[in-house]
Design an enzyme around this catalytic site. Sequence first.
Site, PDB file in Angstrom:
ATOM      1  N   GLU A  76      -7.825  -6.006   4.958  1.00 26.62           N
ATOM      2  CA  GLU A  76      -7.709  -5.624   3.555  1.00 26.62           C
ATOM      3  C   GLU A  76      -6.509  -6.293   2.888  1.00 26.62           C
ATOM      4  O   GLU A  76      -6.558  -6.625   1.714  1.00 26.62           O
ATOM      5  CB  GLU A  76      -7.631  -4.097   3.440  1.00 26.62           C
ATOM      6  CG  GLU A  76      -8.988  -3.456   3.702  1.00 26.62           C
ATOM      7  CD  GLU A  76      -8.950  -1.952   3.869  1.00 26.62           C
ATOM      8  OE1 GLU A  76      -8.668  -1.500   4.997  1.00 26.62           O
ATOM      9  OE2 GLU A  76      -9.199  -1.237   2.892  1.00 26.62           O
ATOM     10  N   MET A 104     -11.631   8.368  18.785  1.00 24.72           N
ATOM     11  CA  MET A 104     -12.849   8.134  19.576  1.00 24.72           C
ATOM     12  C   MET A 104     -12.548   7.877  21.051  1.00 24.72           C
ATOM     13  O   MET A 104     -13.352   8.236  21.914  1.00 24.72           O
ATOM     14  CB  MET A 104     -13.617   6.943  19.015  1.00 24.72           C
ATOM     15  CG  MET A 104     -14.274   7.232  17.710  1.00 24.72           C
ATOM     16  SD  MET A 104     -15.331   8.693  17.826  1.00 24.72           S
ATOM     17  CE  MET A 104     -16.728   8.171  16.911  1.00 24.72           C
ATOM     18  N   ARG A 145      -2.502  -2.116  -3.526  1.00 26.90           N
ATOM     19  CA  ARG A 145      -3.768  -1.444  -3.256  1.00 26.90           C
ATOM     20  C   ARG A 145      -3.838  -0.173  -4.098  1.00 26.90           C
ATOM     21  O   ARG A 145      -2.893   0.619  -4.105  1.00 26.90           O
ATOM     22  CB  ARG A 145      -3.861  -1.084  -1.775  1.00 26.90           C
ATOM     23  CG  ARG A 145      -5.081  -0.269  -1.480  1.00 26.90           C
ATOM     24  CD  ARG A 145      -5.153   0.119  -0.027  1.00 26.90           C
ATOM     25  NE  ARG A 145      -6.402   0.822   0.219  1.00 26.90           N
ATOM     26  CZ  ARG A 145      -6.498   2.011   0.820  1.00 26.90           C
ATOM     27  NH1 ARG A 145      -5.415   2.614   1.256  1.00 26.90           N
ATOM     28  NH2 ARG A 145      -7.665   2.577   0.994  1.00 26.90           N
ATOM     29  N   ASN A 170       0.881  -1.173   0.000  1.00 22.90           N
ATOM     30  CA  ASN A 170       0.000   0.000   0.000  1.00 22.90           C
ATOM     31  C   ASN A 170       0.917   1.221   0.000  1.00 22.90           C
ATOM     32  O   ASN A 170       1.467   1.596   1.025  1.00 22.90           O
ATOM     33  CB  ASN A 170      -0.887  -0.033   1.243  1.00 22.90           C
ATOM     34  CG  ASN A 170      -1.871   1.119   1.279  1.00 22.90           C
ATOM     35  OD1 ASN A 170      -1.844   1.997   0.399  1.00 22.90           O
ATOM     36  ND2 ASN A 170      -2.721   1.132   2.276  1.00 22.90           N
ATOM     37  N   ARG A 189     -12.964  14.263   8.427  1.00 26.95           N
ATOM     38  CA  ARG A 189     -13.761  14.681   7.258  1.00 26.95           C
ATOM     39  C   ARG A 189     -15.214  14.928   7.636  1.00 26.95           C
ATOM     40  O   ARG A 189     -15.771  14.212   8.470  1.00 26.95           O
ATOM     41  CB  ARG A 189     -13.742  13.587   6.179  1.00 26.95           C
ATOM     42  CG  ARG A 189     -12.399  13.387   5.551  1.00 26.95           C
ATOM     43  CD  ARG A 189     -12.427  12.271   4.510  1.00 26.95           C
ATOM     44  NE  ARG A 189     -11.212  11.485   4.619  1.00 26.95           N
ATOM     45  CZ  ARG A 189     -11.123  10.194   4.328  1.00 26.95           C
ATOM     46  NH1 ARG A 189     -12.171   9.529   3.893  1.00 26.95           N
ATOM     47  NH2 ARG A 189      -9.977   9.576   4.465  1.00 26.95           N
ATOM     48  N   HIS A 202     -13.171   2.072   0.151  1.00 22.71           N
ATOM     49  CA  HIS A 202     -13.141   0.992   1.158  1.00 22.71           C
ATOM     50  C   HIS A 202     -13.783  -0.295   0.611  1.00 22.71           C
ATOM     51  O   HIS A 202     -14.204  -1.157   1.388  1.00 22.71           O
ATOM     52  CB  HIS A 202     -13.920   1.357   2.440  1.00 22.71           C
ATOM     53  CG  HIS A 202     -13.292   2.425   3.289  1.00 22.71           C
ATOM     54  ND1 HIS A 202     -14.039   3.200   4.138  1.00 22.71           N
ATOM     55  CD2 HIS A 202     -12.018   2.817   3.445  1.00 22.71           C
ATOM     56  CE1 HIS A 202     -13.250   4.043   4.781  1.00 22.71           C
ATOM     57  NE2 HIS A 202     -12.005   3.836   4.359  1.00 22.71           N
TER      58      HIS A 202
HETATM   59  P1  AMP Z   1      -8.599   2.584  11.506  1.00 21.03           P
HETATM   60  O1  AMP Z   1      -8.628   3.755  10.574  1.00 21.03           O
HETATM   61  O2  AMP Z   1      -9.512   1.477  11.079  1.00 21.03           O
HETATM   62  O3  AMP Z   1      -7.219   2.125  11.843  1.00 21.03           O
HETATM   63  O4  AMP Z   1      -9.213   3.116  12.894  1.00 21.03           O
HETATM   64  C1  AMP Z   1      -8.542   4.065  13.673  1.00 21.03           C
HETATM   65  C2  AMP Z   1      -9.498   4.656  14.699  1.00 21.03           C
HETATM   66  O5  AMP Z   1     -10.074   3.615  15.503  1.00 21.03           O
HETATM   67  C3  AMP Z   1      -8.800   5.550  15.737  1.00 21.03           C
HETATM   68  O6  AMP Z   1      -8.724   6.871  15.276  1.00 21.03           O
HETATM   69  C4  AMP Z   1      -9.757   5.473  16.924  1.00 21.03           C
HETATM   70  O7  AMP Z   1     -10.713   6.505  16.835  1.00 21.03           O
HETATM   71  C5  AMP Z   1     -10.474   4.161  16.751  1.00 21.03           C
HETATM   72  N1  AMP Z   1     -10.173   3.197  17.820  1.00 21.03           N
HETATM   73  C6  AMP Z   1      -9.175   2.319  17.908  1.00 21.03           C
HETATM   74  N2  AMP Z   1      -9.277   1.600  19.050  1.00 21.03           N
HETATM   75  C7  AMP Z   1     -10.385   2.040  19.691  1.00 21.03           C
HETATM   76  C8  AMP Z   1     -11.040   1.707  20.908  1.00 21.03           C
HETATM   77  N3  AMP Z   1     -10.581   0.758  21.713  1.00 21.03           N
HETATM   78  N4  AMP Z   1     -12.169   2.381  21.218  1.00 21.03           N
HETATM   79  C9  AMP Z   1     -12.646   3.341  20.412  1.00 21.03           C
HETATM   80  N5  AMP Z   1     -12.077   3.683  19.238  1.00 21.03           N
HETATM   81  C10 AMP Z   1     -10.971   3.049  18.894  1.00 21.03           C
END
Ligand code: AMP
Length: 397
Positions: free
Chosen positions: A385, A284, A94, A13, A242, A183
């Site tokens: 992915e 989050m 990717r 990627n 975003r 996605h």
């Molecule tokens: P991704 O783009 O799929 O890697 O997701 C990243 C996002 O997942 C981070 O910015 C967090 O907001 C969220 N995240 C990861 N672990 C947790 C958790 N245990 N509880 C809530 N949000 C999470």
Amino acid sequence: MTQQAQRTVLVINSGSSSIKYQLVDPDSGRALASGLVERIGEETGAITHKHEGRTTEITQAVPDHGAGLAQVLRLFEEKGPSLAEAHIVAVGHRVVQGGRHFSGPALIDDDVVALIEELVPLGPLHNPAHLKGIEVGRSLLSDVPHVAVFDTAFFQDLPEEAARYALDREVADRYSIRRYGAHGTSHQFVSGEVSALLGRADLKQIVLHLGNGASASAVVAGHAVETSMGLTPLEGLVMGGRTGDIDPAAVFHLARVAGMSIDEIDHLFNRGSGMKGLSGDNDMREVWKRVAAGEQEARDAMDVYLHRLTKYVGAYTAVMGGLDALTFTAGIGENDARLRRELCQRLAFLGIELDEAANEERADGARVISTPGSAVTVLVVPTNEELAIARQAVTLL
Ligand code: AMP
């Protein structure tokens, strides 16, 4: 020995200043090694290579993508696994934007490269970086086939009524303005896992890919019929940085009234908005901490996020004329039990009943988190992915 039957795919990627990679066994699903080259073109770059629980970290200047990948290949030889001994059969790349050209994976040749290049105006942030990865990959690993797997491919056969904007037809067609989605590799993989887990091919599903980028899809019998990202990954759900859906007239307003340039507005909508813009945090976990501390701004941001999700689930259920399975995936979807609970409470009118204990349980694999009596099966399915790209590559070959 099972070792003899092993085959692997190197999944790449390539970003504008990074290369993320994973060596995947498409049959067992196991990742044999993974890593990241960061800060390409900057004064100091970094390379992290992981194999069998050992992590090698190198800090050095990485002038360009070619130097970065060459260093990665050296690390494979020095730290393992040797690509030859791992029986590498393909490299999977990717690619975010496949436009209308690609409805599935493509064996990369000069014509495919030219088509990906042609799509740069539709994927200005991503496609040029993918092209760099493809170019250096093909030159350094010239004895295996290279396959491009497109984020948009799963949504190529969206019904026309879902893909077309109500924009002047001639303008839309001349400038290729339509809903391509994104996605797609994740939505295809996750919806396929749900069908396999529930043993049903005819499901009406909604997949919520909630990570830093976030998107929803509606899938009927394995075919995508709706998705929330559009011409670009800006449309749809509230994301880390975003806006998701916003009245396009906000652009005219900011240009005319605030005197902002197109680039400034682009940056504001793509990076300075979403949870970050609403609450000051795009993670989050941080936003929930602030909700717990009683910060109203953080609670309001969560409510905007949940409201948007509720709206999409309702709309997609209407589009499909029903809903059998609702699945959460990606960083937030897989880990944020409270968010899942609050969304399912808002969706109780659909007959959704969450199994509170199953929802709270921390587990790695795909699992059902609704009660046996729930009218809709709710699941958590980890997305993968890299594995999806590796599988698509070997299926094509
Ligand atoms: P991704 O783009 O799929 O890697 O997701 C990243 C996002 O997942 C981070 O910015 C967090 O907001 C969220 N995240 C990861 N672990 C947790 C958790 N245990 N509880 C809530 N949000 C999470």
